[in-house]
Design an enzyme around this catalytic site. Structure first.
Site, mmCIF file in Angstrom:
data_model
loop_
_atom_site.group_PDB
_atom_site.id
_atom_site.type_symbol
_atom_site.label_atom_id
_atom_site.label_comp_id
_atom_site.label_asym_id
_atom_site.label_seq_id
_atom_site.Cartn_x
_atom_site.Cartn_y
_atom_site.Cartn_z
ATOM 1 N N LYS A 135 0.875 -1.176 0.000
ATOM 2 C CA LYS A 135 0.000 0.000 0.000
ATOM 3 C C LYS A 135 0.905 1.217 0.000
ATOM 4 O O LYS A 135 1.441 1.632 1.022
ATOM 5 C CB LYS A 135 -0.880 -0.023 1.254
ATOM 6 C CG LYS A 135 -2.244 0.591 1.078
ATOM 7 C CD LYS A 135 -2.349 2.079 1.085
ATOM 8 C CE LYS A 135 -1.909 2.892 2.231
ATOM 9 N NZ LYS A 135 -1.619 4.283 1.791
ATOM 10 N N GLU B 152 10.285 1.574 10.310
ATOM 11 C CA GLU B 152 11.273 2.637 10.082
ATOM 12 C C GLU B 152 10.510 3.952 10.179
ATOM 13 O O GLU B 152 9.695 4.270 9.303
ATOM 14 C CB GLU B 152 11.935 2.452 8.724
ATOM 15 C CG GLU B 152 12.670 1.121 8.656
ATOM 16 C CD GLU B 152 13.417 0.891 7.364
ATOM 17 O OE1 GLU B 152 13.115 1.551 6.364
ATOM 18 O OE2 GLU B 152 14.311 0.035 7.370
ATOM 19 N N CYS C 251 14.058 10.895 6.082
ATOM 20 C CA CYS C 251 14.019 10.635 7.520
ATOM 21 C C CYS C 251 15.368 10.880 8.174
ATOM 22 O O CYS C 251 15.458 11.109 9.371
ATOM 23 C CB CYS C 251 13.578 9.197 7.760
ATOM 24 S SG CYS C 251 14.641 8.013 6.925
ATOM 25 N N GLU D 296 9.806 16.491 14.595
ATOM 26 C CA GLU D 296 10.297 16.371 13.218
ATOM 27 C C GLU D 296 9.502 17.317 12.312
ATOM 28 O O GLU D 296 8.280 17.220 12.227
ATOM 29 C CB GLU D 296 10.103 14.922 12.761
ATOM 30 C CG GLU D 296 10.571 14.645 11.361
ATOM 31 C CD GLU D 296 10.203 13.229 10.913
ATOM 32 O OE1 GLU D 296 9.025 12.844 11.058
ATOM 33 O OE2 GLU D 296 11.090 12.521 10.416
HETATM 34 P P1 NAD Z 1 2.573 8.450 7.320
HETATM 35 O O1 NAD Z 1 2.788 7.691 8.571
HETATM 36 O O2 NAD Z 1 1.587 9.553 7.313
HETATM 37 O O3 NAD Z 1 2.112 7.474 6.154
HETATM 38 C C1 NAD Z 1 2.897 6.378 5.736
HETATM 39 C C2 NAD Z 1 1.999 5.320 5.138
HETATM 40 O O4 NAD Z 1 1.136 4.808 6.143
HETATM 41 C C3 NAD Z 1 1.091 5.830 4.023
HETATM 42 O O5 NAD Z 1 1.010 4.826 3.031
HETATM 43 C C4 NAD Z 1 -0.242 6.008 4.746
HETATM 44 O O6 NAD Z 1 -1.361 5.903 3.881
HETATM 45 C C5 NAD Z 1 -0.209 4.838 5.717
HETATM 46 N N1 NAD Z 1 -1.052 4.980 6.896
HETATM 47 C C6 NAD Z 1 -1.378 6.112 7.564
HETATM 48 N N2 NAD Z 1 -2.161 5.832 8.628
HETATM 49 C C7 NAD Z 1 -2.334 4.480 8.641
HETATM 50 C C8 NAD Z 1 -3.047 3.586 9.486
HETATM 51 N N3 NAD Z 1 -3.747 4.014 10.540
HETATM 52 N N4 NAD Z 1 -2.999 2.257 9.210
HETATM 53 C C9 NAD Z 1 -2.288 1.803 8.154
HETATM 54 N N5 NAD Z 1 -1.617 2.612 7.307
HETATM 55 C C10 NAD Z 1 -1.627 3.936 7.549
HETATM 56 O O7 NAD Z 1 4.007 8.962 6.869
HETATM 57 P P2 NAD Z 1 4.364 9.910 5.636
HETATM 58 O O8 NAD Z 1 3.920 11.291 5.980
HETATM 59 O O9 NAD Z 1 3.877 9.270 4.380
HETATM 60 O O10 NAD Z 1 5.961 9.833 5.609
HETATM 61 C C11 NAD Z 1 6.802 10.714 6.289
HETATM 62 C C12 NAD Z 1 7.275 10.095 7.586
HETATM 63 O O11 NAD Z 1 7.962 8.895 7.318
HETATM 64 C C13 NAD Z 1 8.272 10.944 8.336
HETATM 65 O O12 NAD Z 1 7.977 10.883 9.709
HETATM 66 C C14 NAD Z 1 9.602 10.267 8.079
HETATM 67 O O13 NAD Z 1 10.592 10.479 9.040
HETATM 68 C C15 NAD Z 1 9.189 8.842 8.041
HETATM 69 N N6 NAD Z 1 10.183 8.041 7.330
HETATM 70 C C16 NAD Z 1 11.020 7.223 8.047
HETATM 71 C C17 NAD Z 1 11.987 6.457 7.393
HETATM 72 C C18 NAD Z 1 12.943 5.562 8.126
HETATM 73 O O14 NAD Z 1 13.556 4.736 7.475
HETATM 74 N N7 NAD Z 1 13.095 5.676 9.423
HETATM 75 C C19 NAD Z 1 12.101 6.533 6.022
HETATM 76 C C20 NAD Z 1 11.243 7.381 5.331
HETATM 77 C C21 NAD Z 1 10.278 8.126 6.001
HETATM 78 C C1 6OH Z 2 14.309 7.810 4.792
HETATM 79 O O1 6OH Z 2 13.670 8.763 4.384
HETATM 80 C C2 6OH Z 2 15.352 7.162 4.065
HETATM 81 C C3 6OH Z 2 15.553 5.869 4.192
HETATM 82 C C4 6OH Z 2 16.563 5.231 3.450
HETATM 83 C C5 6OH Z 2 16.692 3.904 3.387
HETATM 84 O O2 6OH Z 2 15.855 3.067 3.962
HETATM 85 C C6 6OH Z 2 17.750 3.305 2.635
HETATM 86 O O3 6OH Z 2 17.734 2.087 2.529
HETATM 87 O O4 6OH Z 2 18.643 4.005 2.134
#
Ligand code: NAD
Ligand code: 6OH
Length: 486
Positions: A178, A254, A288, A390
């Site tokens: 998804k 993540e 992230c 963040e």
């Molecule tokens: P988000 O949590 O809003 O959404 C991520 C996904 O989860 C989307 O596909 C969304 O539709 C789905 N989702 C939302 N609520 C849900 C629920 N209740 N049940 C199931 N699915 C649900 O995140 P975003 O705004 O799309 O992404 C940005 C965030 O992601 C930032 O906080 C960023 O730091 C984090 N991020 C972390 C990493 C990492 O590797 N640590 C990497 C990339 C992004």
């Molecule tokens: C987050 O926004 C970035 C994540 C990066 C990875 O998971 C990767 O494998 O480089």
């Protein structure tokens, strides 16, 4: 208005829904097309197909055959490289050059890396003397979980999705993915590649939709999902963890970060400025791993602030395909509202605005886009919300520090624990300090340089578990230990 309709991919076929939502360009607010929103019954069909595929021809694929399939998928992405670039750029507004060198290139690499790892991976074997004097062997075999739900965010859509799909398939699982509602295009193209590469029906399924009360929630709540891997916000991770608790399903998360860069006076100054510029503003700060908190040793503090300001003001913001463009739009107007909210809050919390802080004016269609200026603050107190939450935009705060212990304490005083970047020529100090940060990853004199075999993940609010290399194989498989007394 475009007539494009992005559909789900279930049991080897593209299928539509009556319910759709608009895919909006963050560059100029245009409607790019419509996206189908899966209802509960479509998510159920996808999970049921994935489960059925576990007892179909896929179950008979050897590890070597699965590795071959991953390589065909990699080749399939390469064959349509520019289509993927266009999809990623249209949904996100990022520079075309970035989509080529980072996003789509990494998608190809993700499949190649896990094909290679799969060929090289073997189980453990232990030998012991049994009570009857026999040599007894214990060995372990990896087996798939079954159905893995993969929920991905919008910031590096194809990179992060394939980072999970590749090892999940390598281990023999079936998946239901998804993608984020904000970035549906590259995942839909990936489904075409899967079909054309000969992935058996039901092994790769894609459903579009939102999170709460939509495809995301229906998927994580489904009882036939055996494991859930999620990248996104920490709050969403907590919600998904509750869903996963029903049935005690395994999770890998993540999540967010509030990462620090620590710049010592003995650093290579120009390299540190260039590195922090990249770490704070790449992908308009929507990675992230981005450094939103920058701590600079006092003797070079003023000079560093001036140099970072000069660097930020030279970044070219614009259309994704403009020559020399460094920064595109944010993902959406909704996200921009959040980032602008922090711009306002920072001033209320006492920040000095060093650079940016607003919306660039273009005098053309981009004024309808979701752009913000690269922004630098100083002078916030450590307890400010802007230093604790963040932002996920092109922004950093720079603060001076005096001692190692002090900076360590300030960096670790965070609910997040994803990554830290150190800039110093003193490698002894770097080694000693690195292990004391409460984070999953430390970079020394670099940032976001990734060997895909290394563990990736965060502590506390930044995540649960590690993916990458054999750590991915560990998450995406169950291990059965077999003890043989011959
Ligand atoms: P988000 O949590 O809003 O959404 C991520 C996904 O989860 C989307 O596909 C969304 O539709 C789905 N989702 C939302 N609520 C849900 C629920 N209740 N049940 C199931 N699915 C649900 O995140 P975003 O705004 O799309 O992404 C940005 C965030 O992601 C930032 O906080 C960023 O730091 C984090 N991020 C972390 C990493 C990492 O590797 N640590 C990497 C990339 C992004
Ligand atoms: C987050 O926004 C970035 C994540 C990066 C990875 O998971 C990767 O494998 O480089």
């Amino acid at each position: 208005m475009s007539t494009a309709l992005l559909r789900h991919f279930i049991d080897g076929e593209f299928v539509a829904s009556p319910q759709t939502f608009a895919n909006i360009s963050p560059v100029d607010g245009r409607v790019l097309g419509q996206v189908c929103e899966a209802d509960r019954s479509q998510v159920d069909r996808a999970v049921t197909a994935a489960k059925a595929a576990q007892s179909g021809p896929w179950a008979d694929y050897s590890a070597s055959q699965r590795a071959d399939l991953l390589l065909r998928i990699a080749t399939g992405i390469e064959a349509r490289f520019e289509d993927f670039v266009a999809a990623e750029v249209a949904d996100t507004g990022r520079p075309v050059q970035q989509a080529r060198t980072l996003d789509v290139a990494r998608a190809v690499q993700n499949f190649r890396t896990f094909a290679e790892l799969l060929r090289q991976s073997g189980g453990e074997i232990f030998e012991m003397r049994g009570a009857d004097g026999n040599d007894v062997f214990s060995y372990s075999v990896r087996k798939p979980h079954g159905v893995v739900a993969i929920i991905s965010p919008w910031n590096l859509p194809l990179l992060l999705l394939t980072w999970k799909v590749a090892p999940a398939l390598a281990c023999g699982n079936s998946v239901v993915v998804k993608p984020s509602e904000d970035t549906p295009s590259s995942a839909t193209l990936l489904a075409e590649v899967m079909r054309d590469a000969g992935v058996p029906a039901g092994v790769f399924n894609l459903v579009h939709g939102f999170g709460p009360n939509s495809a995301g929630e229906f998927l994580t709540a489904h009882r036939d999902v055996d494991a859930i891997t999620f990248t996104g916000e920490s709050r969403t991770g907590a919600t998904i963890m509750k869903a996963a608790a029903e049935g005690v399903r395994e999770v890998s998360f993540e999540l967010g970060g509030k990462n620090a860069a620590v710049v010592f006076a003995d650093c290579d100054f120009d390299a540190a400025v260039a590195g922090v510029l990249r770490a704070s503003f790449t992908n308009a700060g929507q990675v992230c791993l981005c450094s939103e908190r920058v701590y600079v040793e006092r003797p070079i503090y003023q000079r560093f602030v001036a140099a970072l300001k000069a660097g930020a003001e030279q970044l070219k913001i614009g259309y994704p395909d403009e020559e020399g463009v460094n920064m595109g739009s944010l993902i959406s107007h909704k996200h921009r509202d959040k980032v602008l909210g922090y711009f306002q809050l920072a001033l209320e919390e006492g920040a000095t605005l060093v650079s940016g802080g607003g919306i660039p004016q273009f005098g053309d269609a981009r004024d309808q886009g979701a752009y913000v200026q690269p922004t630098i603050w100083t002078d916030l107190p450590d307890h400010a919300r802007c230093l604790r939450e963040e932002v996920f935009g092109p922004v950093c705060h720079i603060a001076p520090f005096d001692t190692e212990d002090e900076v360590l304490r300030r960096v670790n005083d965070s609910a997040y624990g994803l990554a830290t970047a150190l800039w110093t020529r003193d490698l002894k100090r770097a080694h000693q300090l690195s292990r004391r940060f409460r984070v999953g990853m430390v970079w020394v004199n670099t940032w976001f340089l990734r060997d895909l075999r290394t563990p990736f993940g965060g502590t506390r609010l930044s995540g649960v578990g590690r993916e990458g290399g054999r750590h991915s194989l560990d998450f995406y498989s169950e291990i059965t230990t077999i003890c043989v007394n011959p």
